[in-house]
Design a protein around this motif. Structure first.
Motif, PDB file in Angstrom:
ATOM      1  N   PHE A 188      48.729 -24.559 -15.091  1.00 17.33           N
ATOM      2  CA  PHE A 188      48.506 -24.424 -13.591  1.00 17.33           C
ATOM      3  C   PHE A 188      48.802 -23.065 -13.215  1.00 17.33           C
ATOM      4  N   GLY A 189      48.483 -22.408 -11.819  1.00 20.31           N
ATOM      5  CA  GLY A 189      48.813 -21.107 -11.438  1.00 20.31           C
ATOM      6  C   GLY A 189      48.599 -21.460  -9.732  1.00 20.31           C
ATOM      7  N   ASP A 190      48.939 -20.600  -9.252  1.00 19.59           N
ATOM      8  CA  ASP A 190      48.913 -20.466  -7.744  1.00 19.59           C
ATOM      9  C   ASP A 190      47.713 -19.390  -7.317  1.00 19.59           C
ATOM     10  N   GLY A 191      47.190 -19.717  -6.074  1.00 15.50           N
ATOM     11  CA  GLY A 191      46.097 -18.955  -5.427  1.00 15.50           C
ATOM     12  C   GLY A 191      45.246 -19.442  -4.607  1.00 15.50           C
ATOM     13  N   SER A 192      44.542 -18.579  -3.784  1.00 12.77           N
ATOM     14  CA  SER A 192      43.816 -19.167  -2.596  1.00 12.77           C
ATOM     15  C   SER A 192      42.678 -18.144  -2.670  1.00 12.77           C
ATOM     16  N   ALA A 193      41.396 -18.942  -2.172  1.00 16.02           N
ATOM     17  CA  ALA A 193      40.331 -18.106  -1.803  1.00 16.02           C
ATOM     18  C   ALA A 193      39.462 -19.049  -0.883  1.00 16.02           C
ATOM     19  N   GLY A 194      38.335 -18.199  -0.263  1.00 17.33           N
ATOM     20  CA  GLY A 194      37.541 -19.135   0.750  1.00 17.33           C
ATOM     21  C   GLY A 194      36.132 -18.351   0.792  1.00 17.33           C
ATOM     22  N   ALA A 195      35.558 -18.932   1.852  1.00 15.49           N
ATOM     23  CA  ALA A 195      34.225 -18.532   2.044  1.00 15.49           C
ATOM     24  C   ALA A 195      33.800 -18.763   3.561  1.00 15.49           C
ATOM     25  N   PHE A 196      33.280 -17.875   4.316  1.00 11.81           N
ATOM     26  CA  PHE A 196      32.661 -18.013   5.650  1.00 11.81           C
ATOM     27  C   PHE A 196      31.315 -18.292   5.388  1.00 11.81           C
ATOM     28  N   VAL A 197      30.816 -19.615   6.034  1.00  5.19           N
ATOM     29  CA  VAL A 197      29.946 -20.280   5.783  1.00  5.19           C
ATOM     30  C   VAL A 197      29.026 -20.359   7.375  1.00  5.19           C
ATOM     31  N   GLU A 198      27.716 -19.820   7.273  1.00  9.59           N
ATOM     32  CA  GLU A 198      27.228 -19.609   8.534  1.00  9.59           C
ATOM     33  C   GLU A 198      25.717 -20.333   8.783  1.00  9.59           C
ATOM     34  N   ARG A 199      25.586 -20.900   9.901  1.00 10.52           N
ATOM     35  CA  ARG A 199      23.994 -21.363  10.018  1.00 10.52           C
ATOM     36  C   ARG A 199      22.992 -20.592   9.629  1.00 10.52           C
ATOM     37  N   SER A 200      22.033 -20.958   8.997  1.00  9.59           N
ATOM     38  CA  SER A 200      20.983 -19.784   8.546  1.00  9.59           C
ATOM     39  C   SER A 200      19.606 -20.600   8.441  1.00  9.59           C
ATOM     40  N   GLU A 201      18.384 -19.926   8.402  1.00 12.97           N
ATOM     41  CA  GLU A 201      17.054 -20.556   8.746  1.00 12.97           C
ATOM     42  C   GLU A 201      16.559 -21.053   7.411  1.00 12.97           C
ATOM     43  N   THR A 217      43.828 -23.102 -10.748  1.00  8.88           N
ATOM     44  CA  THR A 217      44.366 -23.279  -9.442  1.00  8.88           C
ATOM     45  C   THR A 217      43.976 -24.127  -8.509  1.00  8.88           C
ATOM     46  N   SER A 218      43.323 -25.101  -9.086  1.00 10.21           N
ATOM     47  CA  SER A 218      42.765 -26.322  -8.571  1.00 10.21           C
ATOM     48  C   SER A 218      41.643 -26.108  -7.484  1.00 10.21           C
ATOM     49  N   SER A 219      41.860 -26.412  -6.145  1.00  7.85           N
ATOM     50  CA  SER A 219      40.818 -26.063  -5.111  1.00  7.85           C
ATOM     51  C   SER A 219      40.363 -24.548  -5.013  1.00  7.85           C
ATOM     52  N   ALA A 220      41.235 -23.770  -5.658  1.00  4.51           N
ATOM     53  CA  ALA A 220      41.167 -22.237  -5.536  1.00  4.51           C
ATOM     54  C   ALA A 220      40.092 -21.650  -6.741  1.00  4.51           C
ATOM     55  N   THR A 221      40.038 -22.257  -7.814  1.00  6.59           N
ATOM     56  CA  THR A 221      39.407 -21.617  -8.788  1.00  6.59           C
ATOM     57  C   THR A 221      38.096 -21.092  -8.698  1.00  6.59           C
ATOM     58  N   ILE A 222      37.087 -22.055  -8.070  1.00  6.81           N
ATOM     59  CA  ILE A 222      35.744 -21.684  -7.731  1.00  6.81           C
ATOM     60  C   ILE A 222      35.589 -20.640  -6.875  1.00  6.81           C
ATOM     61  N   PRO A 223      36.391 -20.656  -5.460  1.00  3.65           N
ATOM     62  CA  PRO A 223      36.037 -19.475  -4.505  1.00  3.65           C
ATOM     63  C   PRO A 223      36.747 -18.328  -5.010  1.00  3.65           C
ATOM     64  N   ILE A 224      37.860 -18.304  -6.054  1.00  4.30           N
ATOM     65  CA  ILE A 224      38.359 -17.113  -6.499  1.00  4.30           C
ATOM     66  C   ILE A 224      37.316 -16.269  -7.314  1.00  4.30           C
ATOM     67  N   ALA A 225      36.718 -17.108  -8.383  1.00  6.05           N
ATOM     68  CA  ALA A 225      35.622 -16.632  -9.159  1.00  6.05           C
ATOM     69  C   ALA A 225      34.571 -16.280  -8.036  1.00  6.05           C
ATOM     70  N   LEU A 226      34.166 -16.817  -7.250  1.00  8.23           N
ATOM     71  CA  LEU A 226      32.906 -16.241  -6.202  1.00  8.23           C
ATOM     72  C   LEU A 226      33.294 -15.053  -5.646  1.00  8.23           C
ATOM     73  N   ASP A 227      34.735 -14.766  -5.426  1.00 15.03           N
ATOM     74  CA  ASP A 227      35.012 -13.663  -4.486  1.00 15.03           C
ATOM     75  C   ASP A 227      35.037 -12.479  -5.553  1.00 15.03           C
ATOM     76  N   GLU A 228      35.654 -12.904  -6.821  1.00 17.96           N
ATOM     77  CA  GLU A 228      35.479 -11.898  -7.739  1.00 17.96           C
ATOM     78  C   GLU A 228      33.859 -11.384  -8.093  1.00 17.96           C
ATOM     79  N   MET A 229      33.281 -12.288  -8.252  1.00 15.71           N
ATOM     80  CA  MET A 229      31.709 -11.854  -8.591  1.00 15.71           C
ATOM     81  C   MET A 229      31.247 -11.000  -7.375  1.00 15.71           C
ATOM     82  N   VAL A 230      31.728 -11.251  -6.090  1.00 15.57           N
ATOM     83  CA  VAL A 230      30.888 -10.705  -4.954  1.00 15.57           C
ATOM     84  C   VAL A 230      31.533  -9.320  -5.123  1.00 15.57           C
ATOM     85  N   GLN A 231      32.729  -9.137  -5.180  1.00 14.94           N
ATOM     86  CA  GLN A 231      33.587  -7.598  -5.247  1.00 14.94           C
ATOM     87  C   GLN A 231      32.996  -6.788  -6.317  1.00 14.94           C
TER      88      GLN A 231
END
Ligand code: UT7
Length: 323
Positions: A157-170, A281-295
């Protein structure tokens, strides 16, 4: 009905890196075992920052990237199994720290599926027209819940955090999901069991326990359930594997991802894997990956990606997303 689209991502991991070699000095393990059995090479470990500190830095990164006015944030959902307190929720601590005083804030607990579950809840609030935007964060300081004398878990295991801002869209955004739980298997992964001791029942107050895992049971669960979950989405949406640009799986073990690839027929080169740098990093693995991919500029609007998480509960959750 509205759609929910991820418009910005952000992440933050503690600076301190602990390599496999360093771990081999505190428990009877070695780089060869850890790398070959899991794919992990190193992990980030908190030097004192708690789950809310990591989540606040993630939230601020998202706010900066999206030039978001914190007063416009309507809902904050934090997924975590390592919150600073039972109450206030980590989401409420983050709300205060970033000055999002108009937001509703709460945590959810679904361990390593937590980010997918939180995104699913955010999606419902947006699709039903209740909120126009949601900040979704996965944050974990698992190092405080780790038994550093148990080599069967402490290397994972490891420590980390990441997230996403989700908006209404058509259109676009979250197209399909499959989330599920199997509480009967829950005891194969427990964290922080707190006994019901009190002054009247004479039970001894014990220190809360650390991460306790039957690794083989969870491995079996993941390699059976996740391919089923992905295949269900593929069948329901009739998307062809060629049209899926990337699969972003929970990063628990490289070998689990190989089995998922084999059972779904999705080639390994479509799976985004960064477990070597962060461990689980449990709940953080997927958003960390997404953020890396975006960057890294890997995701363009219109791309179809599949995210899939699994873990404590036991729980699972997959989503097909149009970026
Ligand atoms: O986020 C979701 C939750 N977690 C997971 O998804 C984890 C799922 N499970 C796994 O990834 C794998 O089951 C583990 C990585 C936890 C374990 O891998 P494994 O191939 O199932 O190993 P094992 O438990 O069968 O252990 C094999 C051997 C044992 O020795 P003996 O009994 O064969 O002599 C262990 O004692 O490896 C030993 N071992 C270690 N040796 C060196 C266990 N941990 C270590 C270690 N270093 N850190």
């Amino acid at each position: 009905m509205y759609s929910s689209r991820i418009v910005y991502t952000g992440s933050y991991v503690p600076e301190r890196i602990v390599t496999n070699d360093e771990l081999s000095k505190i428990v009877d393990t070695n780089d060869e075992w850890i790398s070959s059995r899991t794919g992990i090479k190193k992990r980030h470990v908190s030097e004192g920052e708690n789950a809310s500190d990591l989540a606040t830095k993630t939230a601020n990164a998202i706010i900066e990237r999206g030039n978001i006015n914190p007063l416009d944030i309507e809902l904050i959902i934090v997924a975590t199994v390592s919150s600073d307190y039972s109450t206030p929720s980590t989401a409420c601590v983050v709300q205060a720290n970033i000055g999002a005083k108009n937001a509703v804030a709460f945590d959810i607990t679904a361990a390593c599926s937590g980010f997918v579950y939180a995104l699913s809840v955010a999606d419902k609030f947006i699709k039903t027209g209740v909120y126009k935007n949601v900040m979704v964060i996965g944050t974990e300081v698992l190092s405080k819940l780790t038994d550093w004398t148990d080599r069967t878990t402490c290397v994972l295991f490891g420590d980390g955090s990441a997230g996403a801002f989700v908006e209404r869209s058509e259109s676009g955004g979250i197209i399909a999901e499959d989330i599920g739980s199997d509480g009967k298997k829950g005891m194969s992964l427990t964290v922080n069991h707190i006994l019901a001791s009190n002054v009247f029942n004479g039970m001894e107050k014990e220190a809360p326990s650390c991460i306790n895992m039957d690794g083989k049971a969870v491995f079996q669960f993941a390699t059976r359930q996740v391919p089923k979950s992905i295949n269900k989405i593929i069948e329901e949406t009739k998307i062809s594997i060629d049209d899926i640009k990337y699969v972003v799986p929970h990063q628990a073990n490289y070998r689990i991802i190989e089995v998922i690839s084999r059972k779904t027929g999705i080639p390994m080169d479509k799976f985004y894997i960064n477990i070597e740098n962060y461990a689980n990093t449990s709940s953080a693995t997927i958003p960390i990956a997404l953020d890396e991919m975006v960057q890294a500029g890997m995701l363009e609007r219109g791309d179809k990606i599949l995210i899939t998480g699994f873990g404590g509960g036991l729980t699972w959750g997959s989503m097909l997303i149009e970026w």
